[in-house]
Design a protein around this motif. Structure first.
Motif, PDB file in Angstrom:
ATOM      1  N   LYS A  91      45.576  57.995 -20.046  1.00 23.50           N
ATOM      2  CA  LYS A  91      45.993  56.622 -20.357  1.00 23.50           C
ATOM      3  C   LYS A  91      46.445  55.887 -19.096  1.00 23.50           C
ATOM      4  O   LYS A  91      46.128  54.705 -18.913  1.00 23.50           O
ATOM      5  CB  LYS A  91      47.098  56.613 -21.412  1.00 23.50           C
ATOM      6  CG  LYS A  91      46.585  56.945 -22.787  1.00 23.50           C
ATOM      7  CD  LYS A  91      47.681  56.833 -23.820  1.00 23.50           C
ATOM      8  CE  LYS A  91      47.077  57.068 -25.193  1.00 23.50           C
ATOM      9  NZ  LYS A  91      47.938  56.652 -26.272  1.00 23.50           N
ATOM     10  N   LEU A  92      47.161  56.584 -18.219  1.00 27.85           N
ATOM     11  CA  LEU A  92      47.562  55.967 -16.947  1.00 27.85           C
ATOM     12  C   LEU A  92      46.337  55.625 -16.109  1.00 27.85           C
ATOM     13  O   LEU A  92      46.252  54.550 -15.517  1.00 27.85           O
ATOM     14  CB  LEU A  92      48.505  56.891 -16.171  1.00 27.85           C
ATOM     15  CG  LEU A  92      49.892  57.088 -16.765  1.00 27.85           C
ATOM     16  CD1 LEU A  92      50.622  58.194 -16.014  1.00 27.85           C
ATOM     17  CD2 LEU A  92      50.679  55.792 -16.733  1.00 27.85           C
ATOM     18  N   ARG A 108      43.356  54.998 -17.264  1.00 27.65           N
ATOM     19  CA  ARG A 108      42.685  53.869 -17.914  1.00 27.65           C
ATOM     20  C   ARG A 108      43.324  52.544 -17.506  1.00 27.65           C
ATOM     21  O   ARG A 108      42.627  51.557 -17.237  1.00 27.65           O
ATOM     22  CB  ARG A 108      42.714  54.004 -19.433  1.00 27.65           C
ATOM     23  CG  ARG A 108      41.964  52.841 -20.111  1.00 27.65           C
ATOM     24  CD  ARG A 108      42.137  52.790 -21.594  1.00 27.65           C
ATOM     25  NE  ARG A 108      43.558  52.652 -21.892  1.00 27.65           N
ATOM     26  CZ  ARG A 108      44.144  53.145 -22.961  1.00 27.65           C
ATOM     27  NH1 ARG A 108      43.465  53.819 -23.853  1.00 27.65           N
ATOM     28  NH2 ARG A 108      45.435  52.973 -23.152  1.00 27.65           N
ATOM     29  N   ASN A 109      44.656  52.495 -17.441  1.00 31.63           N
ATOM     30  CA  ASN A 109      45.328  51.261 -17.032  1.00 31.63           C
ATOM     31  C   ASN A 109      44.923  50.863 -15.613  1.00 31.63           C
ATOM     32  O   ASN A 109      44.668  49.687 -15.339  1.00 31.63           O
ATOM     33  CB  ASN A 109      46.842  51.413 -17.131  1.00 31.63           C
ATOM     34  CG  ASN A 109      47.312  51.529 -18.561  1.00 31.63           C
ATOM     35  OD1 ASN A 109      46.623  51.150 -19.496  1.00 31.63           O
ATOM     36  ND2 ASN A 109      48.496  52.081 -18.743  1.00 31.63           N
ATOM     37  N   GLU A 166      41.188  49.714 -15.708  1.00 41.85           N
ATOM     38  CA  GLU A 166      41.035  48.365 -16.265  1.00 41.85           C
ATOM     39  C   GLU A 166      41.455  47.298 -15.252  1.00 41.85           C
ATOM     40  O   GLU A 166      40.810  46.253 -15.134  1.00 41.85           O
ATOM     41  CB  GLU A 166      41.821  48.216 -17.563  1.00 41.85           C
ATOM     42  CG  GLU A 166      41.280  49.049 -18.722  1.00 41.85           C
ATOM     43  CD  GLU A 166      39.883  48.663 -19.168  1.00 41.85           C
ATOM     44  OE1 GLU A 166      39.457  47.514 -18.955  1.00 41.85           O
ATOM     45  OE2 GLU A 166      39.193  49.537 -19.731  1.00 41.85           O
ATOM     46  N   ALA A 167      42.542  47.561 -14.521  1.00 40.35           N
ATOM     47  CA  ALA A 167      42.972  46.605 -13.490  1.00 40.35           C
ATOM     48  C   ALA A 167      41.913  46.488 -12.396  1.00 40.35           C
ATOM     49  O   ALA A 167      41.570  45.385 -11.966  1.00 40.35           O
ATOM     50  CB  ALA A 167      44.313  47.038 -12.893  1.00 40.35           C
ATOM     51  N   ASP A 189      41.289  57.068 -24.996  1.00 41.21           N
ATOM     52  CA  ASP A 189      41.274  56.324 -26.251  1.00 41.21           C
ATOM     53  C   ASP A 189      41.281  57.210 -27.484  1.00 41.21           C
ATOM     54  O   ASP A 189      41.325  56.704 -28.604  1.00 41.21           O
ATOM     55  CB  ASP A 189      40.049  55.408 -26.294  1.00 41.21           C
ATOM     56  CG  ASP A 189      40.130  54.305 -25.247  1.00 41.21           C
ATOM     57  OD1 ASP A 189      41.245  53.962 -24.824  1.00 41.21           O
ATOM     58  OD2 ASP A 189      39.061  53.798 -24.838  1.00 41.21           O
TER      59      ASP A 189
END
Length: 166
Positions: free
Chosen positions: A44-45, A47-48, A51-52, A123
């Motif tokens: 999840k980290l 993914r963040n 996305e950035a 996800d």
């Protein structure tokens, strides 16, 4: 040549050099090994961060490549803009533009499988669990691919600098 054109040329050079340098700095993936973070949270980290970068890097690449393309066009259109640039500046600035912009197709072609695997893990709703070793292997692969990707705009920046110094 009007001084305004020289000013625009120098601004485009600066944007090209700066943008290429910015894109060449590889992203840092926080190591789950150091902080004992679960594989799910690690994904999840990632993914963040992904996305950035997905939102930020393509526009920077386009602006940077456009600046190099403008400088290449300027040198070709008016070779006396800078006398030294007439000796190959067009080709070098064009190479700088292409190398910088090539991070987009490289990401889509070379990094897609790794990105998709990490996104799927990030996800998942708990039904798809990955081991720490699997996540770390994917992150290691992603880091290597991202490092290679970062060399493209770095090479573009060097090509632009070389053209400016000719």
């Amino acid at each position: 040549m009007m001084s305004g054109s020289r000013f625009a040329f120098r601004i485009a050079q600066a944007v090209g050099f700066t943008g290429a340098a910015w894109l060449s700095v590889p992203a840092i993936v926080t190591s789950a090994r150091e902080n004992n973070i679960s594989p799910k949270v690690t994904c999840k980290l990632w993914r963040n961060m992904y996305e950035a970068g997905k939102t930020q890097n393509p526009p920077i690449a386009v602006v940077t490549a456009s600046a190099f393309a403008y400088v290449a066009w300027s040198v070709r259109r008016n070779p006396t803009l800078f006398v030294s640039a007439a000796y190959g500046g067009f080709g070098m600035y064009t190479a700088a533009a292409v190398l910088t912009l090539s991070i987009v197709p490289y990401t889509l072609a070379a990094m897609r499988n790794t990105n998709d695997a990490l996104l799927k893990l990030a996800d998942s709703k708990g039904d798809l669990l990955a081991s720490r070793a699997e996540v770390e292997a994917l992150l290691d692969r992603w880091t290597t691919l991202n490092w290679i990707r970062s060399l493209l705009p770095l090479a573009g920046g060097f090509a632009g600098i070389a053209a400016a110094l000719l």
